[in-house]
Scaffold this motif. Structure first.
Motif, PDB file in Angstrom:
ATOM      1  N   ARG A  47      -7.252   3.016   2.692  1.00 12.32           N
ATOM      2  CA  ARG A  47      -6.677   1.900   3.440  1.00 12.32           C
ATOM      3  C   ARG A  47      -5.219   1.687   3.016  1.00 12.32           C
ATOM      4  O   ARG A  47      -4.333   1.537   3.855  1.00 12.32           O
ATOM      5  CB  ARG A  47      -7.481   0.626   3.157  1.00 12.32           C
ATOM      6  N   ALA A  48      -4.969   1.717   1.691  1.00 17.45           N
ATOM      7  CA  ALA A  48      -3.629   1.459   1.172  1.00 17.45           C
ATOM      8  C   ALA A  48      -2.678   2.628   1.457  1.00 17.45           C
ATOM      9  O   ALA A  48      -1.529   2.441   1.836  1.00 17.45           O
ATOM     10  CB  ALA A  48      -3.692   1.209  -0.333  1.00 17.45           C
TER      11      ALA A  48
ATOM     12  N   ARG B 200     -17.482  -6.107  -7.312  1.00 16.10           N
ATOM     13  CA  ARG B 200     -16.100  -6.417  -7.704  1.00 16.10           C
ATOM     14  C   ARG B 200     -15.983  -6.826  -9.170  1.00 16.10           C
ATOM     15  O   ARG B 200     -15.044  -6.456  -9.849  1.00 16.10           O
ATOM     16  CB  ARG B 200     -15.548  -7.560  -6.845  1.00 16.10           C
TER      17      ARG B 200
ATOM     18  N   ARG C 164      -7.766  -2.308  -6.837  1.00 16.04           N
ATOM     19  CA  ARG C 164      -7.893  -2.571  -5.396  1.00 16.04           C
ATOM     20  C   ARG C 164      -9.304  -3.061  -5.071  1.00 16.04           C
ATOM     21  O   ARG C 164      -9.531  -3.631  -4.000  1.00 16.04           O
ATOM     22  CB  ARG C 164      -7.607  -1.293  -4.590  1.00 16.04           C
TER      23      ARG C 164
ATOM     24  N   GLU D 262      -4.444   0.797 -11.210  1.00 14.40           N
ATOM     25  CA  GLU D 262      -4.157   0.211  -9.889  1.00 14.40           C
ATOM     26  C   GLU D 262      -5.194   0.624  -8.839  1.00 14.40           C
ATOM     27  O   GLU D 262      -5.468  -0.122  -7.898  1.00 14.40           O
ATOM     28  CB  GLU D 262      -2.740   0.594  -9.427  1.00 14.40           C
ATOM     29  N   ASP D 263      -5.773   1.823  -9.000  1.00 12.12           N
ATOM     30  CA  ASP D 263      -6.839   2.249  -8.079  1.00 12.12           C
ATOM     31  C   ASP D 263      -8.066   1.361  -8.253  1.00 12.12           C
ATOM     32  O   ASP D 263      -8.680   0.936  -7.268  1.00 12.12           O
ATOM     33  CB  ASP D 263      -7.237   3.703  -8.364  1.00 12.12           C
TER      34      ASP D 263
ATOM     35  N   GLU E  70     -10.602   1.753  -0.414  1.00 11.44           N
ATOM     36  CA  GLU E  70      -9.365   0.963  -0.573  1.00 11.44           C
ATOM     37  C   GLU E  70      -8.146   1.857  -0.788  1.00 11.44           C
ATOM     38  O   GLU E  70      -7.023   1.508  -0.393  1.00 11.44           O
ATOM     39  CB  GLU E  70      -9.525  -0.057  -1.696  1.00 11.44           C
ATOM     40  N   TYR E  71      -8.352   3.015  -1.394  1.00 10.68           N
ATOM     41  CA  TYR E  71      -7.258   3.985  -1.544  1.00 10.68           C
ATOM     42  C   TYR E  71      -6.804   4.470  -0.159  1.00 10.68           C
ATOM     43  O   TYR E  71      -5.609   4.504   0.153  1.00 10.68           O
ATOM     44  CB  TYR E  71      -7.718   5.162  -2.414  1.00 10.68           C
TER      45      TYR E  71
END
Ligand SMILES: [Zn+2]
Length: 357
Positions: free
Chosen positions: A150-151, A130, A62, A58-59, A147-148
């Motif tokens: 941010r989430a 990406r 993102r 999941e990391d 992104e970590y």
């Protein structure tokens, strides 16, 4: 606020070894830790050394497209390279996930209050985008960290300073249309080095216009001119943008004795660079900083350069390390070329940034 510096390292990082004859070998991690130990860095009371856990799917998702992540896992299983210079194996994948996990742990430490600054040792795989890898990189740990945060911590403004000798095309691509991530890269003129892009006119698109800042430097650029460019571009942008955190990536490949690059930084130059980054973070974002040193293709010069970078983050007053031999002088045209590039950048970016008007 704690002045602790968090550092992530795992024995298995050395499995990120791209093979005999390849410039990216796994012994860099062993050698750098030995050097840090000899210099007393690891016994400083500020340093918290931690073993990371592997990044989760999941990391990665993102940032990376699912099909790409699946491809890398399949290549690892089949022991097949992604491209001619980017091999993949189970061992390399395991190390890559630990290194990305290290970046995440660094972010967690800074936002969880365990430390003000952090060093994600072996990090900075900025050529991965990406849905593609390349240039020795499979997963973009810089973007996974962004992104970590941010989430998990709702961080809204990031500044990435990429001081690797190569342009970070992967990171730049990922954030080219994103005004929440200001990407500033100082690198060797792309006409003379991989990946062949990273020109001053590439300033971002759409809402991200003005948030991608490339400072190409001619081969031969040395400490003084490099630091001049850093102070003219990175520092005022950081002051105006006011990020919540600075993420800085790059290892020792801008050093004058590196095999892959032609910039001419010295060990002291790396220390000054790191010092500027730390001071800027102190000024604009309460010190929040994650440094990701990973590159470097001269095995002798890599440990002292990474040490100089780490020492700057720790805030040591001085370091007593010399280059193996004196640096060659900067070619006379370099300063003028860089001044010209900086003027051009200011002209291109002044619509967005008041500091350049
Ligand atoms: Zn590089």
């Amino acid at each position: 606020m704690s002045e602790k510096v968090f550092m992530t390292f795992h024995e298995k990082f050395k499995q990120y070894d791209l093979g005999e004859g390849h410039p990216f070998r796994g012994d860099r991690f062993v050698n750098v830790m030995k050097f840090f130990e000899e210099q007393g860095l690891l016994s400083l009371p500020q340093i918290i050394l931690v073993e990371p856990e592997p990044a989760l799917r999941e990391d990665l998702l993102r940032v990376h497209e699912e099909g790409y992540v699946d491809l890398i896992f399949r290549l690892a299983e089949e022991n097949k390279p992604y491209d001619v210079e980017t091999p993949v194996s189970k061992e390399i994948l395991e190390a890559a996930l630990l290194i990305v996990g290290g970046a995440i742990k660094c972010g967690e430490s800074v936002y969880g209050g365990k430390a003000k600054r952090a060093i994600s040792l072996g990090g900075g795989y900025h050529h991965a985008g990406r849905s593609y890898g390349g240039g020795f990189c499979i997963f973009n740990d810089v973007a996974v960290l962004v992104e970590y945060l941010r989430a998990r911590y709702s961080v809204k403004r990031f500044l990435i300073l990429d001081y690797d000798v190569h342009f970070g095309n992967g990171t730049s691509d990922i954030y080219y249309r994103d005004p929440t991530v200001l990407y500033v890269s100082l690198h060797q003129d792309p006409r003379t080095i991989y990946p062949g892009t990273g020109f001053a006119w590439q300033i971002g698109e759409g809402k991200g216009e003005g948030y991608n800042v490339n400072v190409p430097l001619p081969p031969g650029t040395s400490d003084n001119t490099y630091l001049y460019a850093l102070n003219e571009i990175f520092v005022p942008l950081a002051e105006e943008f006011k990020p919540e955190i600075i993420i800085a990536n790059g290892g020792s490949d801008p050093h004058f004795a590196d095999m892959l690059g032609n910039l001419r930084l010295t060990v002291k130059g790396f220390f000054s660079l790191s010092h500027v980054i730390r001071k800027t973070a102190d000024k604009v974002c309460d010190g929040k900083l994650v440094l990701m040193p990973g590159s470097g293709y001269n095995p002798t010069i890599l440990p002292p350069c990474w040490y100089a970078l780490a020492a700057g983050v720790v805030g040591l007053e001085d370091i007593n390390i010399k280059d193996p031999y004196p640096p060659p002088e900067e070619p006379p045209h370099c300063r003028k070329v860089v001044e010209g590039t900086i003027n051009e950048l200011k002209r291109l970016l002044k619509k967005k940034w008041a500091c350049f008007r």
